[in-house]
Design a protein around this motif. Structure first.
Motif, PDB file in Angstrom:
ATOM      1  N   THR B   4       0.846  -1.195   0.000  1.00 36.52           N
ATOM      2  CA  THR B   4       0.000   0.000   0.000  1.00 36.52           C
ATOM      3  C   THR B   4       0.877   1.240   0.000  1.00 36.52           C
ATOM      4  N   ILE B   5       1.430   1.562  -1.145  1.00 36.96           N
ATOM      5  CA  ILE B   5       2.393   2.661  -1.106  1.00 36.96           C
ATOM      6  C   ILE B   5       1.809   3.968  -1.608  1.00 36.96           C
ATOM      7  N   PHE B   6       0.576   3.971  -2.014  1.00 36.20           N
ATOM      8  CA  PHE B   6       0.087   5.173  -2.660  1.00 36.20           C
ATOM      9  C   PHE B   6      -0.932   5.965  -1.829  1.00 36.20           C
ATOM     10  N   SER B   7      -0.978   5.678  -0.574  1.00 38.01           N
ATOM     11  CA  SER B   7      -1.865   6.495   0.251  1.00 38.01           C
ATOM     12  C   SER B   7      -1.042   7.190   1.326  1.00 38.01           C
ATOM     13  N   GLN B   8      -1.363   8.415   1.567  1.00 44.72           N
ATOM     14  CA  GLN B   8      -0.582   9.183   2.525  1.00 44.72           C
ATOM     15  C   GLN B   8      -1.327   9.266   3.850  1.00 44.72           C
ATOM     16  N   SER B   9      -0.606   9.053   4.946  1.00 40.67           N
ATOM     17  CA  SER B   9      -1.269   9.169   6.248  1.00 40.67           C
ATOM     18  C   SER B   9      -0.479  10.141   7.114  1.00 40.67           C
ATOM     19  N   LEU B  10      -1.028  11.289   7.370  1.00 37.60           N
ATOM     20  CA  LEU B  10      -0.349  12.308   8.171  1.00 37.60           C
ATOM     21  C   LEU B  10      -0.869  12.270   9.601  1.00 37.60           C
ATOM     22  N   GLY B  11       0.052  12.240  10.564  1.00 38.89           N
ATOM     23  CA  GLY B  11      -0.345  12.315  11.951  1.00 38.89           C
ATOM     24  C   GLY B  11      -0.680  13.764  12.297  1.00 38.89           C
ATOM     25  N   ALA B  12      -1.728  13.971  13.061  1.00 37.19           N
ATOM     26  CA  ALA B  12      -2.191  15.335  13.352  1.00 37.19           C
ATOM     27  C   ALA B  12      -1.115  16.169  14.049  1.00 37.19           C
ATOM     28  N   ALA B  13      -0.389  15.553  14.984  1.00 38.09           N
ATOM     29  CA  ALA B  13       0.614  16.281  15.766  1.00 38.09           C
ATOM     30  C   ALA B  13       1.781  16.757  14.907  1.00 38.09           C
ATOM     31  N   GLU B  14       2.022  16.048  13.825  1.00 39.74           N
ATOM     32  CA  GLU B  14       3.204  16.382  13.002  1.00 39.74           C
ATOM     33  C   GLU B  14       2.841  17.258  11.811  1.00 39.74           C
ATOM     34  N   ILE B  15       1.588  17.677  11.748  1.00 33.74           N
ATOM     35  CA  ILE B  15       1.148  18.288  10.497  1.00 33.74           C
ATOM     36  C   ILE B  15       1.895  19.589  10.163  1.00 33.74           C
ATOM     37  N   ASP B  16       2.180  20.405  11.183  1.00 34.37           N
ATOM     38  CA  ASP B  16       2.881  21.665  10.913  1.00 34.37           C
ATOM     39  C   ASP B  16       4.275  21.418  10.381  1.00 34.37           C
ATOM     40  N   THR B  17       4.985  20.511  11.059  1.00 33.21           N
ATOM     41  CA  THR B  17       6.340  20.166  10.621  1.00 33.21           C
ATOM     42  C   THR B  17       6.287  19.643   9.202  1.00 33.21           C
ATOM     43  N   GLU B  18       5.347  18.751   8.966  1.00 29.52           N
ATOM     44  CA  GLU B  18       5.251  18.118   7.653  1.00 29.52           C
ATOM     45  C   GLU B  18       4.938  19.149   6.564  1.00 29.52           C
ATOM     46  N   LEU B  19       4.094  20.106   6.887  1.00 35.05           N
ATOM     47  CA  LEU B  19       3.772  21.141   5.889  1.00 35.05           C
ATOM     48  C   LEU B  19       5.002  21.971   5.559  1.00 35.05           C
ATOM     49  N   ARG B  20       5.786  22.266   6.580  1.00 31.23           N
ATOM     50  CA  ARG B  20       7.030  23.025   6.340  1.00 31.23           C
ATOM     51  C   ARG B  20       7.984  22.201   5.462  1.00 31.23           C
ATOM     52  N   GLU B  21       8.062  20.925   5.787  1.00 30.20           N
ATOM     53  CA  GLU B  21       8.950  20.050   5.005  1.00 30.20           C
ATOM     54  C   GLU B  21       8.491  19.970   3.539  1.00 30.20           C
ATOM     55  N   ILE B  22       7.197  19.885   3.363  1.00 29.47           N
ATOM     56  CA  ILE B  22       6.667  19.800   1.985  1.00 29.47           C
ATOM     57  C   ILE B  22       6.989  21.086   1.213  1.00 29.47           C
ATOM     58  N   GLU B  23       6.896  22.209   1.926  1.00 32.04           N
ATOM     59  CA  GLU B  23       7.218  23.489   1.285  1.00 32.04           C
ATOM     60  C   GLU B  23       8.675  23.502   0.819  1.00 32.04           C
ATOM     61  N   VAL B  24       9.573  23.062   1.696  1.00 29.28           N
ATOM     62  CA  VAL B  24      11.000  23.007   1.341  1.00 29.28           C
ATOM     63  C   VAL B  24      11.181  22.054   0.157  1.00 29.28           C
ATOM     64  N   PHE B  25      10.515  20.907   0.253  1.00 33.37           N
ATOM     65  CA  PHE B  25      10.644  19.898  -0.803  1.00 33.37           C
ATOM     66  C   PHE B  25      10.175  20.454  -2.158  1.00 33.37           C
ATOM     67  N   ASN B  26       9.028  21.119  -2.142  1.00 37.32           N
ATOM     68  CA  ASN B  26       8.500  21.654  -3.399  1.00 37.32           C
ATOM     69  C   ASN B  26       9.438  22.688  -4.010  1.00 37.32           C
ATOM     70  N   ASP B  27      10.066  23.509  -3.157  1.00 36.99           N
ATOM     71  CA  ASP B  27      11.040  24.489  -3.674  1.00 36.99           C
ATOM     72  C   ASP B  27      12.219  23.770  -4.321  1.00 36.99           C
ATOM     73  N   LEU B  28      12.643  22.671  -3.680  1.00 39.18           N
ATOM     74  CA  LEU B  28      13.775  21.914  -4.229  1.00 39.18           C
ATOM     75  C   LEU B  28      13.404  21.257  -5.560  1.00 39.18           C
ATOM     76  N   VAL B  29      12.175  20.764  -5.637  1.00 34.34           N
ATOM     77  CA  VAL B  29      11.711  20.158  -6.889  1.00 34.34           C
ATOM     78  C   VAL B  29      11.750  21.202  -8.003  1.00 34.34           C
ATOM     79  N   GLU B  30      11.317  22.408  -7.681  1.00 35.98           N
ATOM     80  CA  GLU B  30      11.339  23.468  -8.707  1.00 35.98           C
ATOM     81  C   GLU B  30      12.770  23.805  -9.109  1.00 35.98           C
ATOM     82  N   ALA B  31      13.689  23.772  -8.135  1.00 36.67           N
ATOM     83  CA  ALA B  31      15.105  24.047  -8.449  1.00 36.67           C
ATOM     84  C   ALA B  31      15.677  22.959  -9.357  1.00 36.67           C
TER      85      ALA B  31
END
Lengths: 520, 67
Positions: B4-31
């Motif tokens: 089951t590799i295609f479903s994402q499960s985010l823990g509520a407590a980590e959501i802020d950290t994860e959103l920040r990480e995704i933002e960094v990741f997306n910038d890197l993808v664009e680079a």
């Protein structure tokens, strides 16, 4: 026969029947299944950790055994019917090596190559693959003993005593080249890969004692750092440490992972004088792992610590590859011939061998399209090191599903493993690894083994009775010369040392098996 | 296959950290994506490249080291 995990020995008797009663004998560490006439003898080790083994009687004449979830094709299942029929459905993640041999009345299977060979009457050298084994062709090769095969991922095998064996190959993977997979948004990688690692951790580590192999490279550093970020649980890491000059860069990387993950590191320094591959080999092996001698003490120590599952980074290099052409493993016909003609081969290969290599070119692709990169799947299928210590190796990169998904990401994100490096950076993993200024090359250890004189005795022992010399494939004098030059560091290409190693391994292996060349 | 590799499960407590990480990741993808289209095409067409080989790992990771 004794086994480190699974063995099946079946001998035909005229009274063989699917309805003959089977008996399960259970001890503290294994199950033994026999038929009343003893023509069938099956052993399976008990394992309480991932993947848990099982053995149960379906009815008086049917027994089912295997590991993992019986209803899930991720795992292996074996069905025995009386003393007549053995059916095996090979797992899609195929980690455990399984060698087998069959004729109309005998079936032998074991995860240990030596066990299979030890039960073949008068083993014969399979001359048709000797050339391939010496040159290490571009496709997985069958073992060099007549009739011995490797049971590969997703294959299905049915042996009926008195009738012989029917093998059904795995279906082709659903795509041929990377471009066949519909393109996906690389930004989705973060979420999908995270979800996959979560699933991997839950399915492999939950309730287990586990550790992580880390080399200092990107792939093996992924899961331990992810796991620690997710759980905040201290971990155990294990590493082989290179000698100079690479220890200078490898040490800080390993240290960085230890600090990132609050790990207890178990480290073994590679010593070419005592850990040379093939040294001390007493039973025939096929595809012995290059670092077997070095890994053994590490694995023993991990076992003593209660470790049952070991995560590696195996397959990381291959899974991000870009397939735009026939893989070497599938190559055949004109293209394969041209590639073979252009290969540089060492002088100890005689013209007879080089000509045989060219005329051996397969006319059709022999394999179905593999569901994992061929290197990854076949590499795993030959490595018993872990299971001998009761440890199951797992790698997040050895996954058919992940392989297909990664092919959907445009090539420039996979080049240089950019997408994985971006993942590391975004997660705040150690920069020393995702943006390394220098990488270590483990191949240097192999060269050091030769330079240390570790093969002085073996080279002379092998040459004194080499069957490939008798066949006219190997030039003895040139072997002596090449070995001398490698020892002196005068051969700068790794290929010559590796090919010499393959020659030594092949000769040593079949001598230990007592195998002979066919008389005709 | 039950992977089951295609479903994402985010823990509520980590959501802020994860959103920040995704933002960094997306910038890197664009680079990483910010390279000439000819180079993208060259990489796309490159035959059987094991792009992840150790030889390719040295140097700047941001995707420009693709020669």
């Amino acid at each position: 026969m004794r086994t480190s995990f699974l063995s099946i020995l079946a001998e035909y008797t005229p009274s063989a029947s699917d309805s003959t009663a089977l008996f399960i004998e259970e001890s503290h560490d294994e199950w033994i299944i026999t038929s009343i006439d003893r023509s069938l003898h099956v052993t399976l080790k008990k394992r309480q950790a991932y993947p848990v083994t099982y053995c149960h009687q379906v009815d008086r004449s049917t027994v089912r055994l295997g590991y993992g979830d019986e209803t899930n094709d991720e795992f292996l299942t074996v069905t025995l019917r009386g003393n007549k029929t053995v059916s095996i459905a090979r797992d899609s993640f195929a980690t455990l090596p399984l060698f087998y041999y069959a004729n109309k009345s005998n079936f032998i299977l074991s995860n240990e190559y030596a066990n299979v060979l030890g039960n073949i009457k008068d083993p014969l050298i399979r001359e048709s693959v000797v050339v391939d084994h010496l040159i290490i062709v571009d496709r997985p090769m069958p073992p060099p003993i007549e009739g011995v095969e490797v049971l590969k991922e997703q294959e299905e095998l049915v042996f009926r005593m008195g009738e012989g064996l029917v093998l059904t190959q795995a279906p082709d993977r659903p795509w041929l080249y990377s471009l066949d997979v519909p393109v996906s948004d690389p930004k989705a990688f973060f979420g999908r890969f995270s979800a996959y690692l979560d699933y991997f951790i839950e399915s492999r580590f939950s309730g287990q004692q586990f550790a992580f192999v880390v080399s200092g490279g990107l792939d093996s550093a992924t899961l331990p750092q992810y796991f620690y970020r997710k759980t905040n649980q201290p971990i155990i890491t294990t590493s082989l440490l290179l000698g100079p000059p690479y220890d200078v860069t490898q040490r800080p990387k390993l240290q960085a992972i230890v600090e990132q993950t609050n790990a207890t590191p178990i480290v073994q320094t590679l010593d070419p004088r005592t850990m040379a591959p093939l040294s001390g080999m007493t039973v025939p092996r096929y595809g012995e792992a290059m670092y077997a001698k070095a890994f053994q003490p590490l694995l023993r120590r991990l076992r003593e610590m209660g470790i049952q599952v070991l995560a590696t980074g195996e397959g990381g290099d291959e899974i991000l590859g870009n397939v735009t052409d026939e893989s070497f493993a599938m190559m055949h016909g004109k293209k394969a011939r041209a590639r073979r003609r252009d290969m540089e081969l060492p002088d100890f290969f005689t013209p007879k061998l080089k000509n045989a290599y060219l005329s051996n070119v397969p006319q059709t692709p022999l394999l179905p399209l593999p569901h994992r990169p061929a290197n990854t799947s076949f590499g795993q299928l030959l490595n018993n090191l872990y299971i001998r210590e009761g440890i199951w190796p797992v790698s997040p990169f050895s996954s058919p599903g992940l392989y297909q998904y990664l092919q959907s990401i445009p090539a420039h994100f996979r080049a240089n493993k950019n997408i994985l490096r971006a993942f590391h950076k975004a997660k705040g993993f150690t920069e020393l690894i995702y943006d390394a200024s220098k990488n270590e090359f483990f191949d240097v250890f192999f060269q050091e083994c030769f330079e240390s004189g570790a093969y002085d005795t073996l080279v002379q022992e092998v040459l004194s009775s080499a069957k490939t010399v008798a066949l006219g494939y190997i030039d003895e004098k040139e072997v002596q010369g090449a070995y001398k030059r490698i020892k002196q560091g005068l051969h700068t290409d790794e290929d010559t040392a590796f090919r010499l190693y393959c020659f030594l391994q092949l000769e040593k292996s079949w001598n230990l098996a007592g195998a002979e060349l066919a008389k005709t | 296959m039950s992977e089951t590799i295609f479903s994402q499960s985010l823990g509520a407590a980590e959501i802020d950290t994860e959103l920040r990480e995704i933002e960094v990741f997306n910038d890197l993808v664009e680079a990483i994506d910010d390279i000439p289209s000819e180079l993208k095409e060259e990489l796309r067409a490159k035959s059987s490249g094991k792009f992840g080989s150790t030889a390719d790992m040295e140097g700047d990771f941001a995707g420009r080291k693709t020669d």
